[in-house]
Design a protein around this motif. Structure first.
Motif, PDB file in Angstrom:
ATOM      1  N   THR A   1       6.108 -47.599 -21.985  1.00  0.00           N
ATOM      2  CA  THR A   1       6.862 -47.175 -23.157  1.00  0.00           C
ATOM      3  C   THR A   1       7.655 -45.935 -22.799  1.00  0.00           C
ATOM      4  O   THR A   1       7.110 -44.971 -22.267  1.00  0.00           O
ATOM      5  CB  THR A   1       5.926 -46.871 -24.343  1.00  0.00           C
ATOM      6  OG1 THR A   1       5.237 -48.073 -24.686  1.00  0.00           O
ATOM      7  CG2 THR A   1       6.712 -46.386 -25.544  1.00  0.00           C
ATOM      8  N   PHE A   2       8.946 -45.975 -23.094  1.00  0.00           N
ATOM      9  CA  PHE A   2       9.819 -44.852 -22.796  1.00  0.00           C
ATOM     10  C   PHE A   2       9.867 -43.911 -23.980  1.00  0.00           C
ATOM     11  O   PHE A   2      10.031 -44.327 -25.117  1.00  0.00           O
ATOM     12  CB  PHE A   2      11.235 -45.352 -22.479  1.00  0.00           C
ATOM     13  CG  PHE A   2      12.266 -44.261 -22.515  1.00  0.00           C
ATOM     14  CD1 PHE A   2      12.239 -43.255 -21.566  1.00  0.00           C
ATOM     15  CD2 PHE A   2      13.234 -44.236 -23.500  1.00  0.00           C
ATOM     16  CE1 PHE A   2      13.184 -42.246 -21.594  1.00  0.00           C
ATOM     17  CE2 PHE A   2      14.169 -43.227 -23.530  1.00  0.00           C
ATOM     18  CZ  PHE A   2      14.153 -42.238 -22.578  1.00  0.00           C
ATOM     19  N   SER A   3       9.726 -42.609 -23.716  1.00  0.00           N
ATOM     20  CA  SER A   3       9.837 -41.589 -24.749  1.00  0.00           C
ATOM     21  C   SER A   3      10.954 -40.628 -24.382  1.00  0.00           C
ATOM     22  O   SER A   3      11.097 -40.235 -23.225  1.00  0.00           O
ATOM     23  CB  SER A   3       8.527 -40.811 -24.890  1.00  0.00           C
ATOM     24  OG  SER A   3       8.696 -39.721 -25.774  1.00  0.00           O
TER      25      SER A   3
ATOM     26  N   GLY B   1      26.421 -35.898 -34.640  1.00  0.00           N
ATOM     27  CA  GLY B   1      26.059 -36.433 -35.938  1.00  0.00           C
ATOM     28  C   GLY B   1      24.827 -37.312 -35.829  1.00  0.00           C
ATOM     29  O   GLY B   1      24.112 -37.300 -34.816  1.00  0.00           O
ATOM     30  N   PRO B   2      24.540 -38.113 -36.864  1.00  0.00           N
ATOM     31  CA  PRO B   2      23.381 -39.007 -36.823  1.00  0.00           C
ATOM     32  C   PRO B   2      23.458 -39.951 -35.624  1.00  0.00           C
ATOM     33  O   PRO B   2      24.536 -40.408 -35.248  1.00  0.00           O
ATOM     34  CB  PRO B   2      23.493 -39.779 -38.146  1.00  0.00           C
ATOM     35  CG  PRO B   2      24.321 -38.905 -39.029  1.00  0.00           C
ATOM     36  CD  PRO B   2      25.292 -38.206 -38.134  1.00  0.00           C
ATOM     37  N   ALA B   3      22.294 -40.243 -35.026  1.00  0.00           N
ATOM     38  CA  ALA B   3      22.260 -41.058 -33.809  1.00  0.00           C
ATOM     39  C   ALA B   3      22.973 -42.392 -33.980  1.00  0.00           C
ATOM     40  O   ALA B   3      23.656 -42.863 -33.058  1.00  0.00           O
ATOM     41  CB  ALA B   3      20.808 -41.282 -33.381  1.00  0.00           C
TER      42      ALA B   3
ATOM     43  N   ALA C   1       9.256 -44.330 -30.806  1.00  0.00           N
ATOM     44  CA  ALA C   1      10.026 -43.778 -31.914  1.00  0.00           C
ATOM     45  C   ALA C   1      10.315 -42.309 -31.648  1.00  0.00           C
ATOM     46  O   ALA C   1       9.470 -41.581 -31.128  1.00  0.00           O
ATOM     47  CB  ALA C   1       9.252 -43.940 -33.217  1.00  0.00           C
ATOM     48  N   SER C   2      11.516 -41.875 -31.980  1.00  0.00           N
ATOM     49  CA  SER C   2      11.888 -40.482 -31.746  1.00  0.00           C
ATOM     50  C   SER C   2      11.518 -39.625 -32.947  1.00  0.00           C
ATOM     51  O   SER C   2      11.491 -40.092 -34.085  1.00  0.00           O
ATOM     52  CB  SER C   2      13.393 -40.371 -31.466  1.00  0.00           C
ATOM     53  OG  SER C   2      14.137 -40.884 -32.556  1.00  0.00           O
ATOM     54  N   ASP C   3      11.228 -38.363 -32.671  1.00  0.00           N
ATOM     55  CA  ASP C   3      10.911 -37.392 -33.718  1.00  0.00           C
ATOM     56  C   ASP C   3      12.199 -36.680 -34.103  1.00  0.00           C
ATOM     57  O   ASP C   3      12.772 -35.942 -33.282  1.00  0.00           O
ATOM     58  CB  ASP C   3       9.880 -36.389 -33.198  1.00  0.00           C
ATOM     59  CG  ASP C   3       9.502 -35.327 -34.228  1.00  0.00           C
ATOM     60  OD1 ASP C   3      10.129 -35.290 -35.308  1.00  0.00           O
ATOM     61  OD2 ASP C   3       8.586 -34.527 -33.947  1.00  0.00           O
TER      62      ASP C   3
ATOM     63  N   PRO D   1      19.381 -34.457 -28.802  1.00  0.00           N
ATOM     64  CA  PRO D   1      20.820 -34.362 -29.067  1.00  0.00           C
ATOM     65  C   PRO D   1      21.209 -34.534 -30.527  1.00  0.00           C
ATOM     66  O   PRO D   1      22.164 -33.909 -30.990  1.00  0.00           O
ATOM     67  CB  PRO D   1      21.426 -35.462 -28.183  1.00  0.00           C
ATOM     68  CG  PRO D   1      20.283 -36.356 -27.832  1.00  0.00           C
ATOM     69  CD  PRO D   1      19.064 -35.510 -27.823  1.00  0.00           C
ATOM     70  N   CYS D   2      20.499 -35.376 -31.277  1.00  0.00           N
ATOM     71  CA  CYS D   2      20.885 -35.639 -32.663  1.00  0.00           C
ATOM     72  C   CYS D   2      19.965 -34.951 -33.673  1.00  0.00           C
ATOM     73  O   CYS D   2      19.857 -35.366 -34.828  1.00  0.00           O
ATOM     74  CB  CYS D   2      20.934 -37.136 -32.919  1.00  0.00           C
ATOM     75  SG  CYS D   2      22.193 -37.982 -31.932  1.00  0.00           S
ATOM     76  N   ARG D   3      19.336 -33.888 -33.245  1.00  0.00           N
ATOM     77  CA  ARG D   3      18.401 -33.144 -34.093  1.00  0.00           C
ATOM     78  C   ARG D   3      19.062 -32.649 -35.383  1.00  0.00           C
ATOM     79  O   ARG D   3      18.417 -32.562 -36.430  1.00  0.00           O
ATOM     80  CB  ARG D   3      17.895 -31.954 -33.288  1.00  0.00           C
ATOM     81  CG  ARG D   3      16.803 -31.140 -33.945  1.00  0.00           C
ATOM     82  CD  ARG D   3      16.510 -29.923 -33.083  1.00  0.00           C
ATOM     83  NE  ARG D   3      15.155 -29.449 -33.211  1.00  0.00           N
ATOM     84  CZ  ARG D   3      14.626 -28.493 -32.466  1.00  0.00           C
ATOM     85  NH1 ARG D   3      15.366 -27.934 -31.520  1.00  0.00           N
ATOM     86  NH2 ARG D   3      13.387 -28.089 -32.647  1.00  0.00           N
TER      87      ARG D   3
END
Length: 275
Positions: free
Chosen positions: A4-6, A149-151, A172-174, A180-182
């Motif tokens: 799994t890639f994070s 902006g939003p991913a 899933a990203s936090d 980059p899209c924080r």
């Protein structure tokens, strides 16, 4: 068993900074359309001292120098020694470059302008970092930060993630973690700036088409795969997985081909505030 890639972790001081340096010409070409609205937001009106946060390889520094009034002084800061060395070699005639963690570093005297193109989204403790940066900006000075902006509205990132997710598991990203899209929702960044003591914080959305380096869709796909934060885990995947990812992303790039150039849409937020 499939890995799994994070996407967590952006080690700009070493690995990520070196990767950016190695793809510097391509990355600067990709991001060049953002320079004009970003530099305009600095609202130059007189010679001034300019501090550039996360200056990278100096491409944006040159754009700032070209627009700044004669007599202005620019200092670029970056946490990556590889990028500071590259910036010094490429733009050392228009600016001075300093290796520093800007979340803690204090300059000798404040700047009338603070600039950062895609450099303020990676702080481990953003509240503390922006509180420190408040000391960087002189009273009445102006800052301009460009953030993604939003991913889903940053084409090359969305297409990369979708492609990788189609061939291997992607965690899933936090949305609140460094990444980059924080600040895809610019209200988050505005609240942090106001909490740090900046005044009149505001955002403006800019829509643009970013030219992906490569003279064919296959070359553009190879560039995106090799230059992204996904490069390392994909490199460790079996050859057939890498080949599928490249083939699928090539198809995506072909759909964005315009007059021989792959162009991906992107939304960028230009954030401004005063000291």
């Amino acid at each position: 068993m499939q890995k799994t890639f994070s996407e967590s972790g952006y080690d700009w001081a070493s690995g990520r900074g070196a990767l950016w340096r190695d793809k510097l010409d391509g990355m600067e070409a990709l991001l060049a359309p953002i320079d004009t609205p970003f530099v305009e937001a600095l609202a130059f009106d007189a010679p001034c001292r300019i501090g550039e946060i996360a200056c990278g390889g100096g491409g944006t520094t040159r754009a700032i120098a070209a627009a700044a009034p004669a007599g202005s002084e620019i200092t670029g800061f970056d946490i990556s020694p590889d990028l500071v060395a590259a910036a010094t070699a490429r733009a050392g005639d228009v600016a001075r470059f300093v290796e520093a963690d800007v979340s803690r570093y204090r300059p000798e005297s404040p700047f009338e302008r603070l600039a950062s193109r895609f450099g303020v989204m990676f702080f481990e403790d953003p509240a503390a970092a922006f509180a420190n940066l408040r000391h960087w900006l002189a009273p009445g000075g102006q800052l301009a930060f460009a953030v993604w902006g939003p991913a889903a509205e940053v084409g090359f990132m969305a297409q990369l993630r979708g492609t990788i997710a189609s061939v291997m598991d992607v965690a899933a990203s936090d949305p609140d973690a460094p990444g980059p899209c924080r600040y895809g929702d610019p209200a988050k960044l505005i609240a942090l700036l106001e909490g740090a003591g900046f005044r009149d914080a505001a955002s403006r959305s800019v829509q643009c088409a970013l030219p992906v380096p490569g003279d064919t869709p296959a070359a553009a796909a190879a560039f995106l795969l090799a230059s992204s934060s996904m490069a390392a885990p994909l490199a460790d995947a079996p050859a057939e997985v890498r080949e599928r990812a490249h083939a699928r992303l090539t198809e995506v790039c072909a759909r964005h081909l315009e007059d021989g150039q792959v162009r991906m849409p992107a939304r960028v937020e230009i954030i401004t505030a005063r000291g």
